[in-house]
Design a protein around this motif. Sequence first.
Motif, PDB file in Angstrom:
ATOM      1  N   ASP A   2      23.652  29.393  40.324  1.00  0.00           N
ATOM      2  CA  ASP A   2      24.014  30.645  39.646  1.00  0.00           C
ATOM      3  C   ASP A   2      25.534  30.739  39.581  1.00  0.00           C
ATOM      4  N   MET A   3      26.018  31.634  38.715  1.00  0.00           N
ATOM      5  CA  MET A   3      27.459  31.817  38.568  1.00  0.00           C
ATOM      6  C   MET A   3      27.778  33.286  38.364  1.00  0.00           C
ATOM      7  N   LEU A   4      28.992  33.640  38.729  1.00  0.00           N
ATOM      8  CA  LEU A   4      29.542  34.956  38.420  1.00  0.00           C
ATOM      9  C   LEU A   4      30.729  34.767  37.497  1.00  0.00           C
ATOM     10  N   GLY A   5      30.731  35.477  36.382  1.00  0.00           N
ATOM     11  CA  GLY A   5      31.873  35.454  35.481  1.00  0.00           C
ATOM     12  C   GLY A   5      32.479  36.836  35.394  1.00  0.00           C
ATOM     13  N   MET A   6      33.801  36.908  35.381  1.00  0.00           N
ATOM     14  CA  MET A   6      34.469  38.216  35.304  1.00  0.00           C
ATOM     15  C   MET A   6      35.829  38.044  34.663  1.00  0.00           C
ATOM     16  N   HIS A   7      36.346  39.138  34.118  1.00  0.00           N
ATOM     17  CA  HIS A   7      37.714  39.105  33.619  1.00  0.00           C
ATOM     18  C   HIS A   7      38.546  40.110  34.401  1.00  0.00           C
ATOM     19  N   VAL A   8      39.801  39.764  34.616  1.00  0.00           N
ATOM     20  CA  VAL A   8      40.758  40.672  35.253  1.00  0.00           C
ATOM     21  C   VAL A   8      42.024  40.649  34.406  1.00  0.00           C
ATOM     22  N   TYR A  19      40.182  34.898  33.018  1.00  0.00           N
ATOM     23  CA  TYR A  19      38.754  34.706  33.232  1.00  0.00           C
ATOM     24  C   TYR A  19      38.545  33.943  34.532  1.00  0.00           C
ATOM     25  N   ILE A  20      37.624  34.428  35.346  1.00  0.00           N
ATOM     26  CA  ILE A  20      37.312  33.799  36.623  1.00  0.00           C
ATOM     27  C   ILE A  20      35.821  33.499  36.670  1.00  0.00           C
ATOM     28  N   ALA A  21      35.468  32.236  36.903  1.00  0.00           N
ATOM     29  CA  ALA A  21      34.072  31.821  37.028  1.00  0.00           C
ATOM     30  C   ALA A  21      33.849  31.275  38.428  1.00  0.00           C
ATOM     31  N   LEU A  22      32.887  31.824  39.129  1.00  0.00           N
ATOM     32  CA  LEU A  22      32.538  31.394  40.476  1.00  0.00           C
ATOM     33  C   LEU A  22      31.133  30.802  40.448  1.00  0.00           C
ATOM     34  N   ALA A  23      30.964  29.607  40.984  1.00  0.00           N
ATOM     35  CA  ALA A  23      29.675  28.922  40.985  1.00  0.00           C
ATOM     36  C   ALA A  23      29.088  28.923  42.394  1.00  0.00           C
TER      37      ALA A  23
END
Length: 242
Positions: free
Chosen positions: A121-127, A136-140
């Motif tokens: 799974d991943m989390l994507g977010m913008h700051v 853009y930050i993508a965490l796997a």
Amino acid sequence: MLGTLSMSALAAAAAECADRDSVIALLGELLADCGAKYAMVYRFDRGLQSAADEWTPLYVSFPAEITDYYRKSRYVMDDNLARAAFGSYAPVRLSDIVDGFEISPARQGLHALFRQYGIEDMLGMHVCDRPGRLVYIALAYDRLLGDVSEFEGRRLRALLEMFMRQAGALLDDEPGRALSPKEQDVLGYLAAGAGNKEIARELGISLSTVNTLVHRCYEKLGAHNRTEAAIAAARAGFSMVA
């Protein structure tokens, strides 16, 4: 749980960062604290087209095969997780939106690599590291994130946004002559006649960090001493600390 690091502890640690290596080390600690297996931080300066053409992440810990796939296939142009993240103020889970994907060959290839490297799974977010500029930050993760609450997700986003505002400028591959916010703080005290020990005390950072920041200010401004640095800063329009 998405980490235990507090906002105040992260802010204090970010203030100690003096160069790109120290920022990357701290970011790695933060991402490890929130349980991410891999991560990517990408600044969108001029839109998706430019991002796909240039492919220059600020930070990436994904396996080389995955980052090469992003670069060679120009996948950032077709990244649904990024598009969803840009439209939300909360982090977006890949598992929540994957069913709506059109299965293109590019997406099939990338998701095959995810499976190969144990990404569930991943989390994507913008700051925003500064007004008008998106990161853009993508965490796997190697697990599904169904147990992550909206509060946890928003807290993590707030931590990462604060971090990028505090230390993100030091992640630039070619920072040029631009001074980071912390360098500008140090320069202001230099121009007011403060010594390095006084600056360290006023800013609440170590003397070694101040020494590094002073050296970086000199390099970026082409100065050899405090007077030259103050004159160069004034000409460049930097505001000084009273």
